[in-house]
Design a protein around this motif. Structure first.
Motif, short mmCIF file in Angstrom:
data_model
loop_
_atom_site.label_atom_id
_atom_site.label_comp_id
_atom_site.label_asym_id
_atom_site.label_seq_id
_atom_site.Cartn_x
_atom_site.Cartn_y
_atom_site.Cartn_z
N GLY A 158 0.81 -1.23 0.00
CA GLY A 158 0.00 0.00 0.00
C GLY A 158 0.83 1.27 0.00
O GLY A 158 0.31 2.38 -0.12
N CYS A 159 2.17 1.12 0.12
CA CYS A 159 3.05 2.30 0.24
C CYS A 159 3.22 3.00 -1.11
O CYS A 159 3.37 2.36 -2.14
CB CYS A 159 4.42 1.89 0.77
SG CYS A 159 4.34 1.05 2.35
N ILE A 160 3.24 4.33 -1.06
CA ILE A 160 3.35 5.12 -2.30
C ILE A 160 4.78 5.62 -2.50
O ILE A 160 5.48 5.91 -1.54
CB ILE A 160 2.38 6.33 -2.25
CG1 ILE A 160 2.31 7.06 -3.59
CG2 ILE A 160 2.76 7.32 -1.17
CD1 ILE A 160 1.26 6.55 -4.51
N LEU A 161 5.19 5.69 -3.77
CA LEU A 161 6.46 6.32 -4.12
C LEU A 161 6.12 7.69 -4.71
O LEU A 161 5.40 7.77 -5.70
CB LEU A 161 7.18 5.46 -5.17
CG LEU A 161 8.61 5.87 -5.50
CD1 LEU A 161 9.54 5.59 -4.32
CD2 LEU A 161 9.10 5.12 -6.74
N GLY A 188 -5.40 8.18 -3.33
CA GLY A 188 -4.55 9.12 -2.58
C GLY A 188 -3.24 9.48 -3.24
O GLY A 188 -2.62 10.48 -2.89
N GLY A 189 -2.77 8.71 -4.19
CA GLY A 189 -1.47 8.99 -4.82
C GLY A 189 -1.59 9.96 -5.99
O GLY A 189 -2.69 10.32 -6.41
N GLU A 190 -0.42 10.37 -6.50
CA GLU A 190 -0.40 11.26 -7.66
C GLU A 190 0.05 10.45 -8.87
O GLU A 190 1.12 9.84 -8.86
CB GLU A 190 0.59 12.42 -7.40
CG GLU A 190 0.44 13.53 -8.41
CD GLU A 190 1.48 14.64 -8.23
OE1 GLU A 190 1.51 15.54 -9.07
OE2 GLU A 190 2.26 14.58 -7.25
N SER A 191 -0.78 10.45 -9.92
CA SER A 191 -0.49 9.61 -11.08
C SER A 191 0.72 10.11 -11.87
O SER A 191 0.95 11.32 -11.98
CB SER A 191 -1.71 9.58 -12.00
OG SER A 191 -1.37 8.91 -13.20
N ALA A 192 1.44 9.16 -12.45
CA ALA A 192 2.59 9.51 -13.32
C ALA A 192 2.12 9.89 -14.72
O ALA A 192 2.95 10.21 -15.57
CB ALA A 192 3.55 8.33 -13.38
N VAL A 193 0.80 9.88 -14.96
CA VAL A 193 0.30 10.21 -16.30
C VAL A 193 0.84 11.57 -16.77
O VAL A 193 1.16 11.74 -17.94
CB VAL A 193 -1.25 10.20 -16.32
CG1 VAL A 193 -1.79 10.87 -17.57
CG2 VAL A 193 -1.75 8.77 -16.27
#
Ligand SMILES: Cc1ncc(COP(=O)(O)O)c(C=O)c1O
Length: 353
Positions: A158-161, A188-193
Motif C-alpha cells: 500500500g506504500c506510495i512512491l 490518494g497517490g499522484e499519477s505519473a500520467v
C-alpha cells in the motif's frame, strides 16, 4: 509432466487469485474490490448497450473509449491502449517490451503476477529488496536491461512512491520501458500520467476494477508515448482483436464520464481506510502507511496465519501471503463501515480469548 503439454506449459507455475467464495454471507475483504457499487450512470449505459447490436462485433480499437480516456487525462487517443482487465494489459506489455530479455528490475515484494509473466515470456527477473520500512528506494533501480516494473502504490504493502522519485527511476532507465502499475493510484497517490509527454519510456497501467467499482467487467488501460501504444496494439492484434465487448466499452465510457460519483466513492474509501487503520492500531497491529484501498498489517503477538484462520471461521475473509518477509502480515481490503465493524468485532473476540 503431461505428454500433451508443451515444455513451456509443463514448467508454468500459474498465478493463484484470491478466493472468490461461493458463500454470500461472508465479509469479503480479500481481493481489494471496491465496497461501493458502480455509478448508476454506468449501469444505465450497460443496460442501454444490451440490444440487437450485440449480434455485431464491437469496435476492435474501442476508439470512443480511448478518446474519452484521452480527454480525461489530457492526452491524444494514440497514447491510450485498452484491454480485458489490467492483468491482460500487463501481459501484453510483457510481450511487447520485456519478452526474452535479461534483467527486469522489480521489488522483491510486489504484485505476485509479475513473476508469472516473467516465466511465460522468458524474462529474467531481478528482485530488488524493499528497505526495512517496506518502501522502494529509487537509487536501487538504475541501468535495467529489460526494463523496470512496480506497482504504485505498491501491492500488497500500500506504500506510495512520490512522483519525484518515479521520475528519478525514469531518468536512470532511459533505454528501456519503466512500467508503473497504478491499479490503486486513485486512493490518494499522484499519477505519473502527467510525466508521459516528457518520458517516452514511461508506460502507466491502470484499471477500472478498483476505484471505478468494475472488477466484474474486466477493463484495463495503458497510457504512454504513441510508439509504446503501437507496440501494445501489435501484440493485441496478434492475439485477440476484440478484447472489450460492447457492454464493457459502454460501461467504461460512462465510468469516466461520471467523475462526481468516482470522486465521492474514492473519498469514502479513503475515510474508511483511516478508520480501519486507527482501529487496527488500537488492537496492537502495526499498519504500513497505505494510499490504496487496502491496508497491510501485522499484529504485535499473534501470527497472521492464525488470525486469518480465525477470521475465516467467523465469516471474514482477508488475504495472507505465505512469502518470505511478509508471512506475518495480513492484507485487508477497505470495506463498508458495516463490514469493517464486523472485522474489528471478530478481532476483539479473538484477542479477548
Ligand atoms: C497491482 C495490481 N495490478 C493489477 C491488478 C489487476 O487488476 P485487473 O486485472 O482487475 O485490472 C491487480 C489486481 O488486484 C493489482 O493488485
Amino acid at each position: 509432466m503431461n505428454k500433451f503439454w508443451s515444455e513451456k506449459t509443463n514448467c508454468l507455475q500459474p498465478y493463484v487469485p484470491g478466493e472468490q467464495p461461493k458463500l454470500t454471507n461472508l465479509v469479503k475483504l480479500n481481493t481489494n474490490e471496491n465496497p461501493f457499487p458502480p455509478s448508476p450512470m454506468v449501469l444505465t449505459a450497460m443496460r442501454d448497450a444490451i440490444n440487437d447490436d450485440l449480434r455485431l462485433y464491437p469496435d476492435p480499437s474501442a476508439d470512443n473509449l480511448k478518446q474519452t480516456i484521452a480527454d480525461y487525462y489530457g492526452l491524444h487517443k494514440q497514447q491510450v491502449f485498452v484491454g480485458n482487465g489490467s492483468d491482460e494489459v500487463l501481459a501484453q506489455a510483457f510481450a511487447a517490451f520485456f519478452q526474452g530479455k535479461q534483467q527486469l528490475l522489480l521489488p522483491d515484494i510486489s504484485y505476485s503476477f509479475y513473476p508469472v509473466y516473467c516465466q511465460l515470456y522468458d524474462v529474467e527477473a531481478c528482485y530488488v529488496p524493499l528497505n526495512e520500512h517496506f518502501s522502494l528506494n529509487p537509487a536501487d533501480y538504475c541501468g535495467a536491461r529489460a526494463g523496470v516494473i512496480f506497482p504504485n502504490p505498491n501491492a500488497p504493502t500500500g506504500c506510495i512512491l512520490p512522483l519525484v522519485q518515479v521520475e528519478q527511476i525514469l531518468q536512470a532507465n532511459s533505454d528501456c520501458v519503466v512500467l508503473v502499475d497504478e491499479a490503486y493510484i486513485d486512493f490518494g497517490g499522484e499519477s505519473a500520467v502527467r510525466l508521459i509527454n516528457d518520458y517516452p519510456n514511461l508506460l502507466v497501467v491502470q484499471t477500472l476494477s478498483k476505484s471505478r467499482s468494475l472488477a466484474g467487467m474486466r477493463i484495463g488501460l495503458a497510457m504512454g508515448h504513441a510508439d509504446l501504444i503501437e507496440g501494445l496494439e501489435r501484440v493485441k492484434n496478434s492475439f485477440n482483436s476484440y478484447p472489450l465487448d460492447r457492454v464493457a466499452q459502454a460501461a467504461a465510457i460512462a465510468a469516466f464520464t461520471d467523475d462526481d460519483y468516482f470522486r465521492l466513492t474514492c473519498a469514502k474509501v479513503i475515510k474508511n481506510r483511516i478508520w480501519l487503520t486507527e482501529q487496527l492500531q488500537r488492537l496492537e497491529f502495526e499498519v504500513l502507511p497505505s494510499e490504496a484501498n487496502f491496508v497491510f498489517a501485522r499484529h504485535g503477538s499473534k501470527e497472521a496465519a492464525q488470525i486469518a484462520a480465525f477470521l475465516r471461521l467467523h465469516g471474514v475473509v482477508v488475504r495472507h501471503f505465505q512469502q518470505e518477509r511478509i508471512s506475518n502480515f495480513l492484507r485487508i481490503s477497505v470495506g463498508t463501515q458495516e463490514q469493517q465493524q464486523r472485522l474489528i468485532a471478530v478481532l476483539e473476540e479473538m484477542l479477548a480469548q
